[in-house]
Design a protein around this motif. Structure first.
Motif, PDB file in Angstrom:
ATOM      1  N   SER A  22      15.067 -13.620  20.928  1.00  0.00           N
ATOM      2  CA  SER A  22      15.598 -12.391  20.318  1.00  0.00           C
ATOM      3  C   SER A  22      16.721 -12.686  19.330  1.00  0.00           C
ATOM      4  O   SER A  22      16.893 -11.971  18.341  1.00  0.00           O
ATOM      5  N   GLU A  23      17.491 -13.745  19.587  1.00  0.00           N
ATOM      6  CA  GLU A  23      18.583 -14.111  18.693  1.00  0.00           C
ATOM      7  C   GLU A  23      18.125 -14.998  17.533  1.00  0.00           C
ATOM      8  O   GLU A  23      18.820 -15.111  16.523  1.00  0.00           O
ATOM      9  N   GLY A  24      16.968 -15.643  17.714  1.00  0.00           N
ATOM     10  CA  GLY A  24      16.453 -16.545  16.693  1.00  0.00           C
ATOM     11  C   GLY A  24      15.096 -16.099  16.183  1.00  0.00           C
ATOM     12  O   GLY A  24      14.868 -14.913  15.940  1.00  0.00           O
ATOM     13  N   GLN A  25      14.187 -17.033  16.024  1.00  0.00           N
ATOM     14  CA  GLN A  25      12.828 -16.709  15.570  1.00  0.00           C
ATOM     15  C   GLN A  25      11.808 -17.059  16.653  1.00  0.00           C
ATOM     16  O   GLN A  25      11.844 -18.150  17.224  1.00  0.00           O
ATOM     17  N   LYS A  26      10.904 -16.134  16.897  1.00  0.00           N
ATOM     18  CA  LYS A  26       9.759 -16.374  17.770  1.00  0.00           C
ATOM     19  C   LYS A  26       8.510 -16.433  16.902  1.00  0.00           C
ATOM     20  O   LYS A  26       8.173 -15.469  16.215  1.00  0.00           O
ATOM     21  N   TRP A  38      16.235 -21.445  17.403  1.00  0.00           N
ATOM     22  CA  TRP A  38      17.500 -20.747  17.644  1.00  0.00           C
ATOM     23  C   TRP A  38      18.656 -21.480  16.983  1.00  0.00           C
ATOM     24  O   TRP A  38      18.798 -22.702  17.113  1.00  0.00           O
ATOM     25  N   SER A  39      19.463 -20.765  16.248  1.00  0.00           N
ATOM     26  CA  SER A  39      20.733 -21.245  15.708  1.00  0.00           C
ATOM     27  C   SER A  39      21.445 -20.028  15.144  1.00  0.00           C
ATOM     28  O   SER A  39      21.025 -19.470  14.124  1.00  0.00           O
ATOM     29  N   PRO A  40      22.522 -19.561  15.796  1.00  0.00           N
ATOM     30  CA  PRO A  40      23.118 -18.263  15.463  1.00  0.00           C
ATOM     31  C   PRO A  40      23.493 -18.067  14.002  1.00  0.00           C
ATOM     32  O   PRO A  40      23.335 -16.961  13.479  1.00  0.00           O
ATOM     33  N   THR A  41      23.971 -19.110  13.328  1.00  0.00           N
ATOM     34  CA  THR A  41      24.402 -18.921  11.946  1.00  0.00           C
ATOM     35  C   THR A  41      23.437 -19.507  10.926  1.00  0.00           C
ATOM     36  O   THR A  41      23.666 -19.372   9.718  1.00  0.00           O
ATOM     37  N   LYS A  42      22.378 -20.146  11.387  1.00  0.00           N
ATOM     38  CA  LYS A  42      21.434 -20.775  10.451  1.00  0.00           C
ATOM     39  C   LYS A  42      20.062 -20.098  10.463  1.00  0.00           C
ATOM     40  O   LYS A  42      19.511 -19.782   9.422  1.00  0.00           O
ATOM     41  N   ILE A  43      19.493 -19.901  11.635  1.00  0.00           N
ATOM     42  CA  ILE A  43      18.158 -19.311  11.732  1.00  0.00           C
ATOM     43  C   ILE A  43      18.236 -17.803  11.559  1.00  0.00           C
ATOM     44  O   ILE A  43      18.990 -17.123  12.267  1.00  0.00           O
ATOM     45  N   LYS A  44      17.475 -17.278  10.628  1.00  0.00           N
ATOM     46  CA  LYS A  44      17.449 -15.825  10.423  1.00  0.00           C
ATOM     47  C   LYS A  44      16.543 -15.195  11.474  1.00  0.00           C
ATOM     48  O   LYS A  44      15.348 -15.505  11.543  1.00  0.00           O
ATOM     49  N   PRO A  45      17.076 -14.328  12.327  1.00  0.00           N
ATOM     50  CA  PRO A  45      16.280 -13.787  13.430  1.00  0.00           C
ATOM     51  C   PRO A  45      15.050 -13.025  12.953  1.00  0.00           C
ATOM     52  O   PRO A  45      15.056 -12.400  11.896  1.00  0.00           O
TER      53      PRO A  45
END
Length: 482
Positions: free
Chosen positions: A74-78, A339-346
């Motif tokens: 949910s915070e990253g990309q699935k 997942w990466s809070p500031t790099k991966i666009k959710p």
């Protein structure tokens, strides 16, 4: 006065450019130019074994609870169309680490599925692993868990770019002391839960090139892998690192720590998955504690689909057809969470990606050039990961051993050959015309639409021809055994 100020401005710009160039280091390597950049991201790949597309709650499982992976998703990309390079252990791992189809490296075979404790060979020395790539630009590297690319010293992780290794060098069901000689003995053994004891599998636990425990205590192996991973993160937090955490489970035999045994609604298989999920949560917590979340990319995926012949001790591919060993979707489409809070666009990504793409993507992110002396099958997914732009991948090749069984182009997939799980669920069948499915409309591959779309089949045939025109098949390295 204005002219003088302009000259000063130009000179200051010139000095700034020089200072910027001093901020990077340039290495001329055998296969191309590499550039070391500041603020290189850390990379963590968590690789499950035989976990199916439908085995996580975020991918729809109704009774396995995976809150940490759900949060990552949910915070990253699935990714819902994420694939492996093969539907069985050894070739799949070779594909991930080299960014190349295993048919090129010889890490696949029509006669032997994977490497065994009596295998002679391993990953060839001239293959370039992701760990070797990243070391070119100063990364520390560690492999924790299952290797399965050669157990002899010359083939271990420490000879393939990894500074540190802790794990079992092949599958956890090998070195079975029962010495099963027939299919009947095999089935009787595996379907009697009382036989499934850790001490019945004489697999070695290694640290670097030394065996430190044999048989490995598999009841605690998932917990110990997580602890080793966290220890490595804390010790290497001040410089860029690549951590490859490859769990031996949920490959059979199934074991869980006492804290998890009997706690899930899905039985022992669910216990195993939920312990892996708990470990993922601990790793994320360690990253947060060390202030590394803003510069670390974590990937969770699996090496192939579920081993269906083990019934309740195997996993689920959800709505996808079949599982491990096969080239139906359930064998090669797997969970893919970034997942990466500031790099991966959710977001939810329905574009196509593969584990081979990690080699190319992470190389570009780290600032290391892609080898130009060989074909690399991975594509760069960074635009999708960082900005949610469309993926550059539009094709998937489905090899079983050394034969191409199927190919996907866009939303359509053609099956030229189909076969059951290692001969257990049907004979090998050649299809002319090929079977054709629209995977966006029919992900379960139920409705053959070949008669309605001959033009699509021609397009896929042309793509196959293009692929095979430049294909150099590596020598079969799995077949040779002591």
């Amino acid at each position: 006065m204005i002219k003088s100020l302009s000259l000063i401005y130009i000179n200051m710009n010139h000095i700034g450019s020089i200072l910027f160039l001093m901020f990077i280091s340039v290495n001329c390597e055998l296969y191309g130019q590499t550039v070391k950049l500041e603020n290189q991201p850390n990379f963590i790949i968590i690789f499950a074994d035989d976990l199916g597309y439908g085995d996580l709650s975020t991918y729809g499982h109704p009774s396995i609870e995976t809150p940490n992976l759900d949060r990552m998703a949910s915070e990253g990309q699935k990714w819902t169309n994420f694939y492996v390079g093969a539907s069985v252990c050894t070739p799949s791992r070779a594909a991930l680490l080299t960014g190349r189809l295993p048919i090129r490296s010889g890490m696949t075979s029509n006669k032997v599925r994977v490497l065994f404790p009596n295998s002679v060979n391993g990953l060839p020395a001239d293959e370039i692993t992701l760990a070797e790539q990243l070391k070119e630009v100063g990364y520390g590297t560690a492999c924790i868990g299952k290797w399965h690319l050669g157990h002899k010293k010359e083939y271990l992780p420490t000879n393939n770019g990894f500074d540190y290794y802790f794990g079992i060098p092949y599958s956890n069901d090998m070195d079975n002391l029962a010495k099963l000689k027939s299919k009947e003995e095999y089935e009787k053994f595996w379907h009697n839960r009382s036989n499934i004891k850790s001490e019945n599998f004489n697999v070695p636990l290694m640290r670097n090139t030394n065996i430190i425990e044999r048989p490995a205590n598999q009841n605690t192996i998932t917990r110990r892998y997580t602890e080793e991973a966290i220890s490595y993160i804390r010790k290497n937090k001040d410089s860029p690192f690549f951590l490859y955490l490859a769990h031996n489970l949920p490959h059979i035999p199934l074991f869980a720590s006492k804290e998890f045994l009997g706690t899930s609604r899905r039985g022992i298989y669910g216990d195993v998955i939920e312990e892996i999920d708990y470990g993922v949560g601990q790793i994320i917590s360690a990253l947060k504690e060390e202030g590394l979340t803003n510069n670390t990319i974590v990937v969770f995926t699996s090496d192939n689909g579920p081993w269906l012949s083990f019934k309740a001790d195997g996993g689920s591919a959800g709505l996808l057809k079949a599982g491990k060993g096969m080239t139906w979707e359930g064998g090669m489409r797997v969970p893919g969470i970034f997942w990466s809070p500031t790099k991966i666009k959710p977001g939810l990504i329905s574009d196509i990606g593969t584990t081979m793409d990690l080699f190319t993507t992470f190389s570009h992110m780290a600032g290391v050039s892609i080898p130009n002396d060989r074909i690399i099958d991975g594509v760069d997914l960074s635009a999708t990961l960082l900005r949610s732009e469309p993926s550059d991948r539009d094709e998937v090749l489905y090899y079983r051993g050394s034969d191409l069984y199927a190919m996907r182009v866009g939303s359509f997939k053609a099956h030229f050959i189909t076969e059951g799980e290692y001969g257990m669920y049907g004979e090998r069948q050649l299809h002319e015309p090929p079977l054709l499915y629209n995977l966006n409309h029919d992900p379960s591959e139920k409705y053959n639409i070949a008669e309605r779309h001959p033009e699509v089949l021609e397009k896929i045939r042309a793509a196959v021809k293009k692929h095979e025109s430049g294909l150099v098949i590596g020598r079969d390295l799995l077949i040779e055994r002591n």
